[in-house]
Design a protein around this motif. Structure first.
Motif, PDB file in Angstrom:
ATOM      1  N   ASP A 148      19.488 -26.352  23.248  1.00  0.00           N
ATOM      2  CA  ASP A 148      19.719 -25.665  24.525  1.00  0.00           C
ATOM      3  C   ASP A 148      20.740 -24.543  24.362  1.00  0.00           C
ATOM      4  OD1 ASP A 148      17.908 -27.257  25.877  1.00  0.00           O
ATOM      5  OD2 ASP A 148      19.431 -28.573  26.768  1.00  0.00           O
ATOM      6  N   LEU A 149      21.809 -24.820  23.607  1.00  0.00           N
ATOM      7  CA  LEU A 149      22.806 -23.779  23.353  1.00  0.00           C
ATOM      8  C   LEU A 149      22.178 -22.583  22.643  1.00  0.00           C
ATOM      9  CD1 LEU A 149      26.083 -25.563  22.128  1.00  0.00           C
ATOM     10  CD2 LEU A 149      25.842 -24.059  24.110  1.00  0.00           C
ATOM     11  N   CYS A 150      21.340 -22.865  21.661  1.00  0.00           N
ATOM     12  CA  CYS A 150      20.670 -21.782  20.939  1.00  0.00           C
ATOM     13  C   CYS A 150      19.828 -20.947  21.892  1.00  0.00           C
ATOM     14  CB  CYS A 150      19.790 -22.361  19.829  1.00  0.00           C
ATOM     15  SG  CYS A 150      20.708 -23.058  18.439  1.00  0.00           S
ATOM     16  N   ARG A 151      19.061 -21.618  22.702  1.00  0.00           N
ATOM     17  CA  ARG A 151      18.167 -20.923  23.631  1.00  0.00           C
ATOM     18  C   ARG A 151      18.964 -20.100  24.652  1.00  0.00           C
ATOM     19  NH1 ARG A 151      16.063 -25.143  24.958  1.00  0.00           N
ATOM     20  NH2 ARG A 151      14.645 -25.403  23.204  1.00  0.00           N
ATOM     21  N   ASP A 152      20.031 -20.694  25.176  1.00  0.00           N
ATOM     22  CA  ASP A 152      20.819 -20.031  26.225  1.00  0.00           C
ATOM     23  C   ASP A 152      21.605 -18.836  25.700  1.00  0.00           C
ATOM     24  OD1 ASP A 152      19.873 -21.955  27.960  1.00  0.00           O
ATOM     25  OD2 ASP A 152      21.723 -23.159  27.944  1.00  0.00           O
ATOM     26  N   ASN A 153      21.999 -18.884  24.423  1.00  0.00           N
ATOM     27  CA  ASN A 153      22.854 -17.832  23.864  1.00  0.00           C
ATOM     28  C   ASN A 153      22.123 -16.858  22.953  1.00  0.00           C
ATOM     29  OD1 ASN A 153      25.884 -18.495  24.545  1.00  0.00           O
ATOM     30  ND2 ASN A 153      24.915 -20.472  24.096  1.00  0.00           N
ATOM     31  N   GLY A 154      20.825 -17.084  22.738  1.00  0.00           N
ATOM     32  CA  GLY A 154      20.088 -16.213  21.834  1.00  0.00           C
ATOM     33  C   GLY A 154      20.471 -16.405  20.392  1.00  0.00           C
ATOM     34  N   TRP A 155      20.786 -17.665  20.016  1.00  0.00           N
ATOM     35  CA  TRP A 155      21.125 -17.983  18.633  1.00  0.00           C
ATOM     36  C   TRP A 155      19.927 -18.639  17.958  1.00  0.00           C
ATOM     37  CZ3 TRP A 155      26.080 -20.873  20.507  1.00  0.00           C
ATOM     38  CH2 TRP A 155      27.065 -19.941  20.828  1.00  0.00           C
ATOM     39  N   ALA A 156      19.658 -18.261  16.719  1.00  0.00           N
ATOM     40  CA  ALA A 156      18.579 -18.880  15.951  1.00  0.00           C
ATOM     41  C   ALA A 156      19.130 -20.102  15.222  1.00  0.00           C
ATOM     42  CB  ALA A 156      18.010 -17.892  14.945  1.00  0.00           C
ATOM     43  N   PRO A 157      18.455 -21.260  15.311  1.00  0.00           N
ATOM     44  CA  PRO A 157      18.949 -22.448  14.627  1.00  0.00           C
ATOM     45  C   PRO A 157      18.602 -22.468  13.148  1.00  0.00           C
ATOM     46  CG  PRO A 157      17.303 -23.030  16.309  1.00  0.00           C
ATOM     47  CD  PRO A 157      17.296 -21.541  16.155  1.00  0.00           C
ATOM     48  N   ALA A 158      19.631 -22.561  12.309  1.00  0.00           N
ATOM     49  CA  ALA A 158      19.445 -22.825  10.886  1.00  0.00           C
ATOM     50  C   ALA A 158      19.489 -24.336  10.747  1.00  0.00           C
ATOM     51  CB  ALA A 158      20.542 -22.157  10.067  1.00  0.00           C
ATOM     52  N   MET A 159      18.326 -24.966  10.604  1.00  0.00           N
ATOM     53  CA  MET A 159      18.192 -26.410  10.763  1.00  0.00           C
ATOM     54  C   MET A 159      18.273 -27.122   9.418  1.00  0.00           C
ATOM     55  SD  MET A 159      15.090 -26.348  13.581  1.00  0.00           S
ATOM     56  CE  MET A 159      13.949 -25.644  12.369  1.00  0.00           C
ATOM     57  N   ALA A 160      19.298 -27.935   9.254  1.00  0.00           N
ATOM     58  CA  ALA A 160      19.478 -28.699   8.025  1.00  0.00           C
ATOM     59  C   ALA A 160      18.598 -29.944   8.068  1.00  0.00           C
ATOM     60  CB  ALA A 160      20.943 -29.093   7.870  1.00  0.00           C
ATOM     61  N   ILE A 161      17.722 -30.083   7.082  1.00  0.00           N
ATOM     62  CA  ILE A 161      16.815 -31.226   7.018  1.00  0.00           C
ATOM     63  C   ILE A 161      17.279 -32.134   5.880  1.00  0.00           C
ATOM     64  CG2 ILE A 161      14.418 -31.979   6.850  1.00  0.00           C
ATOM     65  CD1 ILE A 161      15.050 -30.192   9.296  1.00  0.00           C
ATOM     66  N   TYR A 162      18.139 -33.095   6.205  1.00  0.00           N
ATOM     67  CA  TYR A 162      18.654 -34.023   5.210  1.00  0.00           C
ATOM     68  C   TYR A 162      17.641 -35.108   4.859  1.00  0.00           C
ATOM     69  CZ  TYR A 162      23.487 -32.360   5.987  1.00  0.00           C
ATOM     70  OH  TYR A 162      24.631 -31.606   6.075  1.00  0.00           O
ATOM     71  N   GLU A 163      16.855 -35.497   5.835  1.00  0.00           N
ATOM     72  CA  GLU A 163      15.917 -36.611   5.688  1.00  0.00           C
ATOM     73  C   GLU A 163      14.618 -36.233   6.394  1.00  0.00           C
ATOM     74  OE1 GLU A 163      16.697 -39.508   4.197  1.00  0.00           O
ATOM     75  OE2 GLU A 163      18.888 -39.622   4.208  1.00  0.00           O
ATOM     76  N   PRO A 164      13.489 -36.872   6.046  1.00  0.00           N
ATOM     77  CA  PRO A 164      12.241 -36.572   6.748  1.00  0.00           C
ATOM     78  C   PRO A 164      12.322 -36.781   8.260  1.00  0.00           C
ATOM     79  CG  PRO A 164      11.763 -37.732   4.711  1.00  0.00           C
ATOM     80  CD  PRO A 164      13.255 -37.744   4.865  1.00  0.00           C
ATOM     81  N   GLY A 165      13.140 -37.745   8.714  1.00  0.00           N
ATOM     82  CA  GLY A 165      13.284 -37.956  10.148  1.00  0.00           C
ATOM     83  C   GLY A 165      13.850 -36.748  10.876  1.00  0.00           C
ATOM     84  N   PHE A 166      14.703 -35.970  10.202  1.00  0.00           N
ATOM     85  CA  PHE A 166      15.211 -34.739  10.805  1.00  0.00           C
ATOM     86  C   PHE A 166      14.040 -33.799  11.121  1.00  0.00           C
ATOM     87  CE2 PHE A 166      19.936 -34.315   9.660  1.00  0.00           C
ATOM     88  CZ  PHE A 166      20.111 -35.671   9.423  1.00  0.00           C
ATOM     89  N   LEU A 167      13.120 -33.690  10.168  1.00  0.00           N
ATOM     90  CA  LEU A 167      11.987 -32.789  10.360  1.00  0.00           C
ATOM     91  C   LEU A 167      11.039 -33.328  11.422  1.00  0.00           C
ATOM     92  CD1 LEU A 167      10.694 -30.156   9.552  1.00  0.00           C
ATOM     93  CD2 LEU A 167       9.585 -31.318   7.633  1.00  0.00           C
ATOM     94  N   GLN A 168      10.877 -34.648  11.500  1.00  0.00           N
ATOM     95  CA  GLN A 168      10.052 -35.220  12.563  1.00  0.00           C
ATOM     96  C   GLN A 168      10.570 -34.784  13.934  1.00  0.00           C
ATOM     97  OE1 GLN A 168       7.252 -36.559  12.155  1.00  0.00           O
ATOM     98  NE2 GLN A 168       7.177 -38.203  10.631  1.00  0.00           N
TER      99      GLN A 168
END
Length: 299
Positions: A148-168
């Motif tokens: 929500d913060l990303c969307r509200d502020n126009g920030w792109a999320p750099a998403m750290a995928i430590y485990e497959p569940g993160f990607l799910q």
């Protein structure tokens, strides 16, 4: 539609220049604002498209966290207005983790922020060789608040995928059309020294192997989500993951933050040069900062 030739896909190289790496682990780690500034500029000059940096103390929050970032990176952006960079999260509750981001954005451009969409155990080997450590927790409410913060502020999320569940979790947001613009999945593979780099044999996530990468790509198939690879507690270039990622249209995430080899203490520029050389071998041109912003569709 005809398939895009691999040589027509510029490779994005992100350099994570310090993280929680101490000088005892690598004496070349840049920690103060002057060192961070010089290192970032050198990496951009060497072909990096994105810089990820911590400041000297991850426990700092609010203005205490924001000010060293501003001191380090404002001159970089003055010299390189196209430069892409993002700071790390801080400690504390969700509000504290992100409070410094708005303060930074009020002073200079900030187009990307870190989002960790899941939880995992992190630690090392105890005296008996068995795992000890703690849980890095980001529950579903915190993940929603981050997006929500990303969307509200126009920030792109750099998403750290430590485990497959993160990607799910990420794929769920994508499936319902709620993944913020500019999202990139950073596939983190756990090598034998793990995140702590103080003991062998206790790590996280999937190992840096061909089939581990292919498992992630099975999950990502058809989504169009850009992705990169990195190896934590090891050497990305010594694994099959780096070349295979480039051959399959992915990108590279390198740097002192994640690298470890007890026999080497490279600089960020040396690690970057190895990544650039591999891109050249595979036939992938390097993405500029401007091209990267277009490829990721940054807000």
């Amino acid at each position: 539609m005809a398939a895009v030739a691999i040589e027509d896909i510029p490779a994005i190289i992100e350099v994570a220049i310090n993280g929680i790496t101490s000088p005892e682990i690598n004496p070349n780690v840049p920690l103060n604002p002057e060192e961070i500034r010089a290192d970032a500029l050198a990496c951009f000059e060497g072909g990096a498209a994105i810089i990820h940096t911590h400041n000297h103390d991850i426990s700092l929050t609010g203005a205490d966290a924001a000010n060293p970032y501003i001191e380090a990176m404002a001159p970089v952006l003055a010299d390189r207005p196209d430069a892409l960079w993002y700071p790390t999260l801080t400690s504390g509750d969700h509000q504290a983790k992100y409070a410094h981001m708005a303060m930074i954005a009020a002073e200079m451009p900030l187009r990307m922020v870190a989002v960790d969409p899941g939880s995992t155990n992190i630690g090392g080997a105890g005296p008996d060789g068995l795992p000890v450590g703690g849980t890095y927790k980001n529950d579903y409410a915190e993940i929603r608040a981050s997006f929500d913060l990303c969307r509200d502020n126009g920030w792109a999320p750099a998403m750290a995928i430590y485990e497959p569940g993160f990607l799910q979790c990420v794929l769920t947001y994508h499936r319902v059309g709620q993944l913020p613009a500019g999202s990139m999945a950073k596939l983190y593979f756990g090598a034998e020294w793990g995140l702590s780099r103080r003991s062998k044999g206790v790590t996280f996530g999937l190992p840096p192997t061909k089939h581990a990468l292919l498992a992630y790509l099975d999950m990502l198939e058809g989504t169009g989500i850009p992705w990169s690879v990195s190896v934590w507690g090891g050497d990305l270039m010594a694994t099959p993951v780096a070349r295979l990622a480039l051959e399959l249209g992915g990108h590279l995430h390198v740097g002192i933050e994640e690298f470890y080899d007890p026999d080497r203490s490279p600089t960020n520029q040396e690690l970057l040069a190895e990544a650039v050389a591999l891109c050249n071998e595979v036939g992938r041109p390097l993405a500029t900062c401007t091209e990267t912003a277009e490829m990721l569709d940054l807000p």
